[in-house]
Design a protein around this motif. Sequence first.
Motif, mmCIF file in Angstrom:
data_model
loop_
_atom_site.group_PDB
_atom_site.id
_atom_site.type_symbol
_atom_site.label_atom_id
_atom_site.label_comp_id
_atom_site.label_asym_id
_atom_site.label_seq_id
_atom_site.Cartn_x
_atom_site.Cartn_y
_atom_site.Cartn_z
ATOM 1 N N THR A 57 0.845 -1.179 0.000
ATOM 2 C CA THR A 57 0.000 0.000 0.000
ATOM 3 C C THR A 57 0.885 1.235 0.000
ATOM 4 N N ASN A 58 0.671 2.130 -0.954
ATOM 5 C CA ASN A 58 1.445 3.350 -1.047
ATOM 6 C C ASN A 58 0.905 4.359 -0.045
ATOM 7 N N THR A 59 1.695 4.682 0.973
ATOM 8 C CA THR A 59 1.270 5.644 1.984
ATOM 9 C C THR A 59 2.017 6.962 1.863
ATOM 10 N N LEU A 60 2.710 7.184 0.763
ATOM 11 C CA LEU A 60 3.421 8.439 0.544
ATOM 12 C C LEU A 60 2.407 9.559 0.365
ATOM 13 N N ASP A 61 2.501 10.584 1.196
ATOM 14 C CA ASP A 61 1.566 11.708 1.147
ATOM 15 C C ASP A 61 2.352 13.005 1.313
ATOM 16 N N PRO A 62 2.849 13.564 0.215
ATOM 17 C CA PRO A 62 3.682 14.768 0.314
ATOM 18 C C PRO A 62 2.903 16.060 0.551
ATOM 19 N N ASP A 63 1.572 16.016 0.555
ATOM 20 C CA ASP A 63 0.796 17.240 0.761
ATOM 21 C C ASP A 63 0.987 17.783 2.171
ATOM 22 N N VAL A 64 1.077 19.108 2.268
ATOM 23 C CA VAL A 64 1.139 19.734 3.579
ATOM 24 C C VAL A 64 -0.269 19.797 4.172
ATOM 25 N N ALA A 65 -1.229 20.164 3.354
ATOM 26 C CA ALA A 65 -2.620 20.217 3.797
ATOM 27 C C ALA A 65 -3.459 19.385 2.836
ATOM 28 N N ASP A 66 -4.200 18.450 3.367
ATOM 29 C CA ASP A 66 -5.046 17.607 2.534
ATOM 30 C C ASP A 66 -6.363 18.304 2.252
ATOM 31 N N SER A 67 -6.968 17.923 1.152
ATOM 32 C CA SER A 67 -8.255 18.516 0.780
ATOM 33 C C SER A 67 -9.393 17.620 1.247
ATOM 34 N N THR A 68 -9.357 17.242 2.529
ATOM 35 C CA THR A 68 -10.438 16.422 3.062
ATOM 36 C C THR A 68 -11.662 17.285 3.301
ATOM 37 N N GLN A 69 -12.750 16.659 3.579
ATOM 38 C CA GLN A 69 -14.007 17.366 3.774
ATOM 39 C C GLN A 69 -13.923 18.313 4.969
ATOM 40 N N SER A 70 -14.394 19.528 4.783
ATOM 41 C CA SER A 70 -14.419 20.514 5.859
ATOM 42 C C SER A 70 -15.538 20.164 6.845
ATOM 43 N N THR A 71 -15.264 20.349 8.122
ATOM 44 C CA THR A 71 -16.274 20.076 9.143
ATOM 45 C C THR A 71 -16.695 21.353 9.851
ATOM 46 N N VAL A 72 -16.426 22.506 9.269
ATOM 47 C CA VAL A 72 -16.809 23.773 9.871
ATOM 48 C C VAL A 72 -18.338 23.847 9.962
ATOM 49 N N GLY A 73 -18.846 24.120 11.122
ATOM 50 C CA GLY A 73 -20.286 24.238 11.318
ATOM 51 C C GLY A 73 -21.020 22.921 11.498
ATOM 52 N N ASN A 74 -20.300 21.807 11.649
ATOM 53 C CA ASN A 74 -20.955 20.506 11.773
ATOM 54 C C ASN A 74 -21.107 20.042 13.214
ATOM 55 N N LYS A 75 -20.802 20.842 14.171
ATOM 56 C CA LYS A 75 -20.913 20.417 15.564
ATOM 57 C C LYS A 75 -22.379 20.289 15.936
ATOM 58 N N GLY A 76 -22.760 19.100 16.321
ATOM 59 C CA GLY A 76 -24.155 18.838 16.651
ATOM 60 C C GLY A 76 -24.552 19.386 18.004
#
Length: 78
Positions: A57-76
């Motif tokens: 499995t290739n786990t090389l991740d050179p990104d400084v910041a990933d473009s994962t889903q934002s969770t701003v405003g999702n606090k229940g």
Amino acid sequence: MPSIVGNIKIISVGSSGIVHIGDAVQLSPESTSKTFAGSGSFNTGDFITTNSAVNATNTLDPDVADSTQSTVGNKGVI
């Protein structure tokens, strides 16, 4: 829309997991993560047989910041 849910089996739920049975307008995650998994991973069930030859499995991740889903405003609110 009403539905009929048959038998379910929940083994465990993580600290930021969601289990929802029934109608929902929106389910919003409160955290995100990056997961690396190889061949034969994430199998669920009672009698799993997985046959994998040599794999990697290739786990090389050179990104400084990933473009994962934002969770701003999702606090229940409980």
